[in-house]
Motif scaffolding. Structure first.
Motif, mmCIF file in Angstrom:
data_model
loop_
_atom_site.group_PDB
_atom_site.id
_atom_site.type_symbol
_atom_site.label_atom_id
_atom_site.label_comp_id
_atom_site.label_asym_id
_atom_site.label_seq_id
_atom_site.Cartn_x
_atom_site.Cartn_y
_atom_site.Cartn_z
ATOM 1 N N ARG A 90 0.821 -1.217 0.000
ATOM 2 C CA ARG A 90 0.000 0.000 0.000
ATOM 3 C C ARG A 90 0.857 1.270 0.000
ATOM 4 N N GLU A 145 -7.611 4.233 4.294
ATOM 5 C CA GLU A 145 -7.245 5.328 3.395
ATOM 6 C C GLU A 145 -8.206 6.507 3.578
ATOM 7 N N SER A 149 -2.033 6.265 3.485
ATOM 8 C CA SER A 149 -1.127 6.766 2.449
ATOM 9 C C SER A 149 -0.496 8.086 2.856
#
Length: 273
Positions: A90, A145, A149
């Motif tokens: 990720r 998310e 991130s």
């Protein structure tokens, strides 16, 4: 220009630093940058490198050393089966973007600014590990998310500015969300790979053409220091990984925190001295 005895002393200091960095890379899942940056800064200063570029050169050279060290450490930890591969997948974009952004910032930042960032972040992380490790948690699992991130980008940015492999930040991030310290340490080695490779090219670009750099430097990377230290760190890192899996959670946390406090004090002293 330093005489032969001084050059031999510098080489000896770098060799010792390489051994310590390799051990730390394995024990804490870091690329060793937290010890290499202050040592490089001292050695480059003694060698006569301008204070205006010595910190940039220290960070960039540390990043270059972190590339193979992190790869070696990651392989050792992956063999133990403790790496969170889903998190690394990720972060394949976010973390490298942060590392590239760090090189852009560093190209415009002063030596004092880089040292201040290094010292402040190291102290904050150390205090958290010492006093809030078992009482400060934000959740039982990592956030979704876009928070995950964004965190990866910030880890890449701060790590790139400090010349570290990301373990100092990823260990904190994962443990405050309930992940075991051994899994955090193992995963941090992979984070170091995601940070160091793009940061290496970024620091080469950032220092390209600078006239104040020593011989055998490409941008803010000095290849003499890299060549001396890499073989030692690659040899020592697997032993550090074995030691990490033989230690308790609290032993890892306290040892990591004390090390960070020492590094922070060294850089704060350089700012006021």
């Amino acid at each position: 220009m330093p005489d032969l005895s001084q050059l031999l002393l510098f080489a000896g200091l770098l060799i010792v630093a390489g051994g310590v960095a390799g051990l730390l890379a394995g024990v804490f899942g870091i690329g060793g940058g937290a010890v290499l940056v202050p040592v490089f800064y001292q050695v480059f200063g003694l060698y006569g490198v301008s204070p205006e570029v010595s910190m940039h050169l220290s960070v960039g050279t540390s990043v270059a050393v972190i590339v193979p060290t992190s790869l070696r450490s990651f392989a050792a930890h992956r063999a133990k089966g403790a790496v969170d591969h889903d998190l690394l997948r990720r972060w394949m974009v976010a973390v490298p973007l942060g590392a590239i952004a760090a090189a852009v910032v560093a190209s415009h930042a002063s030596s004092e600014a880089l040292r201040g960032i290094f010292a402040a972040m190291a102290l904050i992380l150390a205090l958290r590990m010492l006093f809030l490790s078992n009482r400060f948690h934000l959740g039982k699992d990592l956030p979704g998310e876009p928070g995950r991130s964004l965190t990866g980008f910030v880890i890449g940015l701060l790590s790139g500015l400090m010349g570290v492999g990301g373990g100092v930040f990823n260990n904190t991030f994962m443990t405050i969300y309930g992940r075991p310290i051994h899994q955090a340490v193992a995963t941090s080695a992979g984070v170091g790979v995601l940070i160091s490779i793009p940061a290496l090219f970024g620091y080469i670009w950032a220092g390209w053409g600078n006239e104040g750099l020593p011989l055998l430097s490409t941008g803010y990377v000095n290849w003499v220091a890299v060549a001396l230290i890499i073989p030692i760190t690659l040899t020592i890192a697997p032993y550090g990984a074995r030691l990490a899996h033989a230690m308790s959670k609290r032993q890892l946390e306290v040892g990591f925190a004390l090390f960070l406090m020492f590094v922070s004090a060294r850089f704060f002293w350089s700012l006021v001295g």
